[in-house]
Design a protein around this motif. Sequence first.
Motif, PDB file in Angstrom:
ATOM      1  N   UNK A 114      37.572  92.078 -17.365  1.00  0.00           N
ATOM      2  CA  UNK A 114      37.904  93.237 -16.558  1.00  0.00           C
ATOM      3  C   UNK A 114      38.931  92.913 -15.489  1.00  0.00           C
ATOM      4  N   UNK A 115      39.855  93.835 -15.234  1.00  0.00           N
ATOM      5  CA  UNK A 115      41.011  93.551 -14.402  1.00  0.00           C
ATOM      6  C   UNK A 115      40.628  93.092 -12.992  1.00  0.00           C
ATOM      7  N   UNK A 119      41.130  89.252 -11.332  1.00  0.00           N
ATOM      8  CA  UNK A 119      42.027  89.028 -10.205  1.00  0.00           C
ATOM      9  C   UNK A 119      41.277  88.364  -9.049  1.00  0.00           C
ATOM     10  N   UNK A 120      40.032  88.779  -8.840  1.00  0.00           N
ATOM     11  CA  UNK A 120      39.201  88.158  -7.804  1.00  0.00           C
ATOM     12  C   UNK A 120      38.930  86.696  -8.141  1.00  0.00           C
ATOM     13  N   UNK A 121      38.565  86.420  -9.380  1.00  0.00           N
ATOM     14  CA  UNK A 121      38.211  85.062  -9.781  1.00  0.00           C
ATOM     15  C   UNK A 121      39.415  84.127  -9.758  1.00  0.00           C
ATOM     16  N   UNK A 129      40.308  93.266  -1.004  1.00  0.00           N
ATOM     17  CA  UNK A 129      41.753  92.988  -1.058  1.00  0.00           C
ATOM     18  C   UNK A 129      42.303  93.271  -2.448  1.00  0.00           C
ATOM     19  N   UNK A 130      41.561  92.913  -3.485  1.00  0.00           N
ATOM     20  CA  UNK A 130      41.995  93.212  -4.853  1.00  0.00           C
ATOM     21  C   UNK A 130      42.191  94.714  -5.021  1.00  0.00           C
ATOM     22  N   UNK A 131      41.226  95.490  -4.556  1.00  0.00           N
ATOM     23  CA  UNK A 131      41.332  96.950  -4.654  1.00  0.00           C
ATOM     24  C   UNK A 131      42.539  97.451  -3.881  1.00  0.00           C
ATOM     25  N   UNK A 132      42.771  96.901  -2.710  1.00  0.00           N
ATOM     26  CA  UNK A 132      43.911  97.320  -1.885  1.00  0.00           C
ATOM     27  C   UNK A 132      45.234  97.082  -2.605  1.00  0.00           C
ATOM     28  N   UNK A 166      51.177  89.140  -6.336  1.00  0.00           N
ATOM     29  CA  UNK A 166      51.047  89.436  -4.905  1.00  0.00           C
ATOM     30  C   UNK A 166      49.778  88.805  -4.330  1.00  0.00           C
ATOM     31  N   UNK A 167      48.696  88.823  -5.088  1.00  0.00           N
ATOM     32  CA  UNK A 167      47.424  88.298  -4.598  1.00  0.00           C
ATOM     33  C   UNK A 167      47.427  86.781  -4.442  1.00  0.00           C
TER      34      UNK A 167
END
Length: 243
Positions: A114-115, A119-121, A129-132, A166-167
């Motif tokens: 899942x996206x 990205x969090x992992x 922050x991922x959601x932002x 970006x993350x």
Amino acid sequence: MSVNPSFAPSPAPHASGAAVVGHAPDAPVITLRDARVSVVRADTTLLSVPNLALYPGDRVVVTGPSGSGKSMLLSTLTGRWAAGLRFTGERTASFDRVGFVPQRGLDALHPLIGLARQLHRVTGATPARVTEVLHATGLTDPALHRRRPTEMSGGQQQRAAVALAALTRAPLILADEPTSALDHDTRDQVLELLLGIVDADQVLVVATHDGAVAERLATRRIAVRRGVLTELPAGRAREEVRG
């Protein structure tokens, strides 16, 4: 040769002749001096960079024919090369990680995780922050955040790849033909995303065949032909892209 998208979340290792140093205000983020990439067995030069310094805030567009050395330059900026290649010269960098946006967004993502979760992992960013950042790239639907990348459209995958870059909060973000697989409308949207999501102190380097990308993004323009770099004055990027 293409840059491996796995560079995005991982530190760039030290290369022979390379050093990672602390970054001072107004100092280059990365410098190449008398840099040369060659084939070990044949001693054939693939890329020659007498002197190149990239500074915070630079938006560098690299143009040139296929096989000219654009992707090799991106690899050299990361400090990684394919087996059988040799780097000589000096590479001094003030960072230990690189963000990367590939030609196909899916190449930067795990296709089956899942996206938002991946990205969090991968980046260690908080879920908030991922959601932002996903919202900043236009991926605002919470259901989309749970979706696997293989269940997303090409444009959504490319936006997700921009979010991943970006993350990483990397001082250097590379993009290798990031809009070549997109229609014009989606291309323009991705260009706006790159301009909007890359911080003022980050360096963005984009390799492209698309003159519209060069004219929209560039504060500096570099042409590569037969492995030789030339920095162009304003107004010549479209000519070089077509060449």
